[in-house]
Write an enzyme that holds these catalytic residues in place. Structure first.
Site, PDB file in Angstrom:
ATOM      1  N   SER A 135      58.794 -49.011  51.260  1.00 33.46           N
ATOM      2  CA  SER A 135      58.549 -49.847  50.109  1.00 33.46           C
ATOM      3  C   SER A 135      58.987 -49.060  48.880  1.00 33.46           C
ATOM      4  CB  SER A 135      57.050 -50.162  50.028  1.00 33.46           C
ATOM      5  OG  SER A 135      56.767 -50.827  48.820  1.00 33.46           O
ATOM      6  N   LYS A 161      62.056 -52.531  51.506  1.00 37.86           N
ATOM      7  CA  LYS A 161      61.319 -53.525  50.712  1.00 37.86           C
ATOM      8  C   LYS A 161      61.394 -53.089  49.271  1.00 37.86           C
ATOM      9  CE  LYS A 161      56.302 -54.062  50.073  1.00 37.86           C
ATOM     10  NZ  LYS A 161      55.037 -54.309  50.826  1.00 37.86           N
ATOM     11  N   LYS A 163      60.043 -53.937  45.303  1.00 34.24           N
ATOM     12  CA  LYS A 163      59.063 -54.660  44.509  1.00 34.24           C
ATOM     13  C   LYS A 163      59.801 -55.465  43.452  1.00 34.24           C
ATOM     14  CE  LYS A 163      55.156 -52.998  46.183  1.00 34.24           C
ATOM     15  NZ  LYS A 163      54.100 -53.882  46.711  1.00 34.24           N
ATOM     16  N   ASP A 188      58.703 -57.886  47.500  1.00 34.58           N
ATOM     17  CA  ASP A 188      57.253 -58.071  47.363  1.00 34.58           C
ATOM     18  C   ASP A 188      56.939 -58.277  45.888  1.00 34.58           C
ATOM     19  OD1 ASP A 188      54.499 -58.054  47.490  1.00 34.58           O
ATOM     20  OD2 ASP A 188      54.319 -56.027  48.334  1.00 34.58           O
ATOM     21  N   GLU A 213      57.289 -61.459  49.983  1.00 33.90           N
ATOM     22  CA  GLU A 213      55.864 -61.171  50.181  1.00 33.90           C
ATOM     23  C   GLU A 213      55.052 -61.563  48.952  1.00 33.90           C
ATOM     24  OE1 GLU A 213      55.333 -57.081  51.353  1.00 33.90           O
ATOM     25  OE2 GLU A 213      53.151 -57.164  51.167  1.00 33.90           O
ATOM     26  N   ASP A 238      50.178 -61.296  51.905  1.00 33.29           N
ATOM     27  CA  ASP A 238      49.474 -60.003  51.900  1.00 33.29           C
ATOM     28  C   ASP A 238      48.097 -60.253  51.275  1.00 33.29           C
ATOM     29  OD1 ASP A 238      48.485 -57.474  51.233  1.00 33.29           O
ATOM     30  OD2 ASP A 238      50.294 -56.739  50.262  1.00 33.29           O
ATOM     31  N   LYS A 262      46.642 -55.393  56.678  1.00 32.19           N
ATOM     32  CA  LYS A 262      46.121 -54.120  56.165  1.00 32.19           C
ATOM     33  C   LYS A 262      44.647 -54.106  56.532  1.00 32.19           C
ATOM     34  CE  LYS A 262      49.097 -53.952  52.052  1.00 32.19           C
ATOM     35  NZ  LYS A 262      49.156 -54.241  50.598  1.00 32.19           N
ATOM     36  N   GLY A 290      50.942 -51.054  53.767  1.00 35.92           N
ATOM     37  CA  GLY A 290      50.527 -49.711  53.363  1.00 35.92           C
ATOM     38  C   GLY A 290      49.829 -49.758  52.020  1.00 35.92           C
TER      39      GLY A 290
HETATM   40  O1  SMG Z   1      51.908 -47.231  51.475  1.00 35.38           O
HETATM   41  O2  SMG Z   1      54.066 -47.317  51.561  1.00 35.38           O
HETATM   42  C1  SMG Z   1      53.003 -47.657  51.077  1.00 35.38           C
HETATM   43  C2  SMG Z   1      53.022 -48.659  49.940  1.00 35.38           C
HETATM   44  C3  SMG Z   1      53.412 -50.001  50.420  1.00 35.38           C
HETATM   45  O3  SMG Z   1      54.181 -51.529  48.780  1.00 35.38           O
HETATM   46  C4  SMG Z   1      53.236 -51.067  49.373  1.00 35.38           C
HETATM   47  N1  SMG Z   1      51.984 -51.513  49.134  1.00 35.38           N
HETATM   48  O4  SMG Z   1      51.455 -54.850  48.039  1.00 35.38           O
HETATM   49  O5  SMG Z   1      52.147 -54.125  49.902  1.00 35.38           O
HETATM   50  C5  SMG Z   1      51.755 -53.913  48.752  1.00 35.38           C
HETATM   51  C6  SMG Z   1      51.658 -52.530  48.172  1.00 35.38           C
HETATM   52  C7  SMG Z   1      50.279 -52.289  47.675  1.00 35.38           C
HETATM   53  C8  SMG Z   1      50.085 -50.930  47.184  1.00 35.38           C
HETATM   54  S1  SMG Z   1      50.098 -50.785  45.496  1.00 35.38           S
HETATM   55  C9  SMG Z   1      48.421 -50.465  45.233  1.00 35.38           C
HETATM   56 MG    MG Z   2      52.254 -56.394  49.343  1.00 32.07          MG
END
Ligand code: SMG
Ligand code: MG
Length: 369
Positions: A135, A161, A163, A188, A213, A238, A262, A290
């Site tokens: 990510s 992925k 953001k 995402d 996402e 999510d 998660k 994650g």
């Molecule tokens: O742990 O590699 C990781 C981060 C993965 O993008 C990630 N997590 O929305 O999926 C999600 C985000 C939430 C974490 S930001 C608090």
């Molecule tokens: Mg997410």
């Protein structure tokens, strides 16, 4: 197993690089590390709440409070025959899934260590390695994002992925497709859009993304169902999937074609396995999300992701993307083919470096049955 002692540690670790989502940028990671002791064995887990209530309404402070005042009394001095009984035993407390998951997951580690088997075995895992994706947060420029993608592809990761948020979406995906061709790519949004943006989001359809996402509100299902009818790109939920019931509702309404699991968001491994199973029954693939976990939480995720319906690469990357050094030794590594091995020792099956834990601990609490 009888739960005899609970320890909480508030841990602060610097991140190797900042991580930015549609709700903000972070430079370090602060979390509650939970240890449960019973019958001479210790179980560990990490609470995925953050310092701020932006991804979810929970924070480290609420988790600390709820565990200490309300959850600890529900488990201390009690005997659980099966860690599946822990989440239902916490039902009197409404919400606070991240706090509950921290307790529940430590019980799974304790149970697996007590039986001298890897956690994946107790959970019903069927694979000895899991496919890993990365990510990549919002960057300061297209060029920086391209560099990050290049590095991660070279490391072997099986999907990228990125953001997105309004103003950092279509143009960014266009740049990535132009530079990197048909790589496995997804986005995402962390709830940054509304249904009014449907036409804008439909402009992503031409890029052949694996999924988008959580485009809409963190607690929404209905609008996602409407949006999915207007998009070719599969929606993955999510934030909205906070319970088995929410997953069933989303599947019944057609609000998504993929689910991100998660355990912290769902209240632990038991509820995660149930969402995994209900998704499988409905022909919906899942993958493991994650929460920027240290090696302790990350290893829990690896064991859970060894179940068969985790058929898409997860956000479970190598330790060194986040923490150098990690709290575990050796750290989590990713093979050149993008796979992460499932540890085979008892419980989560990793060695915690307790000196590093001590150095990173900023607050400590302990209570006995
Ligand atoms: O742990 O590699 C990781 C981060 C993965 O993008 C990630 N997590 O929305 O999926 C999600 C985000 C939430 C974490 S930001 C608090
Ligand atoms: Mg997410």
């Amino acid at each position: 197993m009888r739960i005899e002692r609970l320890r909480l540690r508030l841990i602060r670790l610097p991140l190797v690089a900042f991580f930015e989502t549609s709700f903000g940028r972070v430079y370090d990671k602060t979390f509650v590390l939970v240890t449960l002791e019973g019958e001479g064995v210790e179980g560990l887990s990490e609470c995925v709440a953050d310092v701020d209530p932006y991804y979810s309404s929970e924070t480290n402070t609420t988790a600390w409070h709820v565990i200490k005042e309300f959850l600890a009394p529900l488990v201390l001095g009690r005997t659980f025959k099966d860690p599946r009984h822990v989440f239902p035993a916490l039902a009197r407390v409404r919400g606070h899934n991240m706090a509950k998951a921290a307790i529940e997951m430590a019980c799974w580690d304790l149970a697996a260590r007590g039986q001298n088997v890897p956690l994946s075995r107790l959970l019903g895992g069927t694979r000895d390695a899991i496919p890993s994706g990365v990510s990549i947060g919002i960057q300061d420029s297209h060029e920086q994002l391209a560099q990050r993608i290049e590095t991660e592809l070279a490391a072997g990761y099986r999907r990228i992925k990125i953001k997105i948020k309004p103003g950092w979406d279509i143009g960014v995906v266009e740049m990535v497709r132009a530079r990197f061709g048909s790589i496995p790519l997804m986005v995402d949004a962390n709830a940054a859009y509304t249904l009014g943006d449907a036409a804008h989001l439909a402009a992503l359809d031409r890029f052949g993304l694996m999924m988008i996402e959580q485009p809409l509100e963190y607690d929404d299902i209905r609008d996602h169902a409407e949006l999915q009818r207007r998009l070719d790109t599969p929606i993955c939920l999510d934030e909205s999937i906070h319970s088995v019931r929410a997953a069933e509702e989303a599947l019944a309404l057609g609000a998504c074609r993929i689910i991100n699991i998660k355990p912290g968001r769902l209240g632990g491994h038991g509820e995660s396995v149930r969402v995994h199973d209900v998704s499988a029954t409905n022909g919906i693939p899942v993958w493991h999300g994650g929460m920027l976990e240290s090696g302790i939480g990350r290893t829990h995720n690896i064991h859970l992701a060894s179940l068969p319906n985790f058929s898409l690469p997860g956000d479970i990357a190598a330790s060194k993307r986040y923490f150098v050094p990690d709290l575990i030794e050796p750290p989590i590594e990713v093979d050149p083919d993008g796979m992460v091995r499932v540890p085979t020792g008892p419980g989560i099956g990793v060695n915690v470096d307790w000196d590093r834990v001590a150095a990173a601990t900023v607050e400590h609490y302990e209570v006995k049955a």
